[in-house]
Structure formats: C-alpha cells, structure tokens
Write a protein that holds these residues in place. Sequence first.
Motif, PDB file in Angstrom:
ATOM      1  N   VAL A   1       3.192   7.582  10.590  1.00 55.19           N
ATOM      2  CA  VAL A   1       3.309   6.134  10.755  1.00 55.19           C
ATOM      3  C   VAL A   1       2.413   5.421   9.753  1.00 55.19           C
ATOM      4  O   VAL A   1       1.386   5.950   9.323  1.00 55.19           O
ATOM      5  N   SER A   2       2.836   4.214   9.395  1.00 51.02           N
ATOM      6  CA  SER A   2       1.996   3.351   8.566  1.00 51.02           C
ATOM      7  C   SER A   2       1.479   2.235   9.458  1.00 51.02           C
ATOM      8  O   SER A   2       1.818   2.175  10.641  1.00 51.02           O
ATOM      9  N   ALA A   3       0.725   1.343   8.885  1.00 50.18           N
ATOM     10  CA  ALA A   3       0.196   0.226   9.675  1.00 50.18           C
ATOM     11  C   ALA A   3       1.307  -0.663  10.208  1.00 50.18           C
ATOM     12  O   ALA A   3       1.144  -1.317  11.236  1.00 50.18           O
TER      13      ALA A   3
ATOM     14  N   ILE B   1      10.785  17.416   3.977  1.00 55.13           N
ATOM     15  CA  ILE B   1      10.627  15.967   4.023  1.00 55.13           C
ATOM     16  C   ILE B   1       9.315  15.669   3.307  1.00 55.13           C
ATOM     17  O   ILE B   1       8.296  16.324   3.558  1.00 55.13           O
ATOM     18  N   VAL B   2       9.325  14.693   2.407  1.00 54.05           N
ATOM     19  CA  VAL B   2       8.108  14.329   1.684  1.00 54.05           C
ATOM     20  C   VAL B   2       7.840  12.847   1.892  1.00 54.05           C
ATOM     21  O   VAL B   2       8.725  12.012   1.713  1.00 54.05           O
ATOM     22  N   ALA B   3       6.616  12.542   2.273  1.00 49.89           N
ATOM     23  CA  ALA B   3       6.183  11.155   2.427  1.00 49.89           C
ATOM     24  C   ALA B   3       4.981  10.921   1.528  1.00 49.89           C
ATOM     25  O   ALA B   3       4.177  11.834   1.301  1.00 49.89           O
ATOM     26  N   GLN B   4       4.866   9.733   1.014  1.00 50.11           N
ATOM     27  CA  GLN B   4       3.704   9.328   0.235  1.00 50.11           C
ATOM     28  C   GLN B   4       2.806   8.514   1.158  1.00 50.11           C
ATOM     29  O   GLN B   4       3.258   7.527   1.743  1.00 50.11           O
ATOM     30  N   ALA B   5       1.571   8.945   1.325  1.00 52.18           N
ATOM     31  CA  ALA B   5       0.635   8.255   2.212  1.00 52.18           C
ATOM     32  C   ALA B   5      -0.533   7.712   1.401  1.00 52.18           C
ATOM     33  O   ALA B   5      -1.058   8.400   0.522  1.00 52.18           O
ATOM     34  N   ASP B   6      -0.934   6.501   1.716  1.00 51.26           N
ATOM     35  CA  ASP B   6      -2.034   5.846   1.021  1.00 51.26           C
ATOM     36  C   ASP B   6      -3.269   5.861   1.915  1.00 51.26           C
ATOM     37  O   ASP B   6      -3.597   4.880   2.563  1.00 51.26           O
ATOM     38  N   GLY B   7      -3.907   7.028   1.985  1.00 56.69           N
ATOM     39  CA  GLY B   7      -5.088   7.163   2.829  1.00 56.69           C
ATOM     40  C   GLY B   7      -4.733   7.135   4.311  1.00 56.69           C
ATOM     41  O   GLY B   7      -3.568   7.123   4.680  1.00 56.69           O
ATOM     42  N   GLY B   8      -5.739   7.180   5.148  1.00 58.06           N
ATOM     43  CA  GLY B   8      -5.527   7.173   6.591  1.00 58.06           C
ATOM     44  C   GLY B   8      -6.186   8.381   7.233  1.00 58.06           C
ATOM     45  O   GLY B   8      -7.211   8.869   6.756  1.00 58.06           O
ATOM     46  N   PHE B   9      -5.574   8.891   8.315  1.00 63.15           N
ATOM     47  CA  PHE B   9      -6.131  10.080   8.941  1.00 63.15           C
ATOM     48  C   PHE B   9      -5.034  10.974   9.491  1.00 63.15           C
ATOM     49  O   PHE B   9      -3.902  10.547   9.692  1.00 63.15           O
ATOM     50  N   LEU B  10      -5.399  12.225   9.722  1.00 61.04           N
ATOM     51  CA  LEU B  10      -4.501  13.245  10.264  1.00 61.04           C
ATOM     52  C   LEU B  10      -5.167  13.828  11.498  1.00 61.04           C
ATOM     53  O   LEU B  10      -6.353  14.157  11.462  1.00 61.04           O
TER      54      LEU B  10
ATOM     55  N   ALA C   1      -1.329   6.227   8.324  1.00 64.08           N
ATOM     56  CA  ALA C   1      -1.730   5.779   6.994  1.00 64.08           C
ATOM     57  C   ALA C   1      -1.673   4.269   6.906  1.00 64.08           C
ATOM     58  O   ALA C   1      -0.890   3.623   7.609  1.00 64.08           O
ATOM     59  N   GLY C   2      -2.494   3.700   6.034  1.00 65.71           N
ATOM     60  CA  GLY C   2      -2.433   2.265   5.804  1.00 65.71           C
ATOM     61  C   GLY C   2      -1.066   1.868   5.295  1.00 65.71           C
ATOM     62  O   GLY C   2      -0.490   0.877   5.708  1.00 65.71           O
ATOM     63  N   ALA C   3      -0.531   2.668   4.364  1.00 68.13           N
ATOM     64  CA  ALA C   3       0.822   2.484   3.854  1.00 68.13           C
ATOM     65  C   ALA C   3       1.421   3.864   3.673  1.00 68.13           C
ATOM     66  O   ALA C   3       0.744   4.802   3.247  1.00 68.13           O
ATOM     67  N   ALA C   4       2.693   4.014   4.014  1.00 65.89           N
ATOM     68  CA  ALA C   4       3.380   5.299   3.858  1.00 65.89           C
ATOM     69  C   ALA C   4       4.879   5.046   3.738  1.00 65.89           C
ATOM     70  O   ALA C   4       5.403   4.091   4.303  1.00 65.89           O
TER      71      ALA C   4
END
Length: 87
Positions: free
Chosen positions: A9-11, A60-69, A80-83
């Motif tokens: 998920v993104s923000a 499946i490939v996602a691009q994540a801009d930081g965040g946590f797992l 992620a902040g943005a994904a």
Amino acid sequence: MAVLSVSVVSASHEVWTGEAKQVVARTVEGQIGILAGHEPLLAILASGEVRITLENGEKIVAQADGGFLSVEHNSVSIVAGAASLVG
C-alpha cells in the motif's frame, strides 16, 4: 506448501494484495528475501523495487519510495509513501 499473504500500500491507495511464495525488497540495511515461515521482522524500506513471486511463478514488481516492511505469521505488509506497479 505455506504461502505468504502480501499487501503493498501507498499513503493514498492499495497497490497490490494477494498470495505469494516469495517477496524480495530492499531495506536500508540491504536486500531481503521473505519466504513462508520467516521470523517476525520490521524493516525500513529503501527506495526501489519490491519483487513478488506468485505460486505459479508469475512475478509482480512494484516501485516503492521508502516506507517500511513488516513480516508476521506468514503475512507481509509493505507500506510506502508512494508506490506503483511496474509494467
């Protein structure tokens, strides 16, 4: 064979959710691979790809801009902040 329940998920929205056999992501400490039965974990994500391999081998490939797992009880949550999905 046990599977992972994965949520990315993104923000602002849910990017992808489903079952998978493997998740590979980049944390601030390096790349990590998650399989069913993984120990509980909380890690800070670095910007980059999150690769999810489904049971049938599809990727499946996602691009994540930081965040946590977070990993707990065969459940992987990536926030992620943005994904967004790639491809």
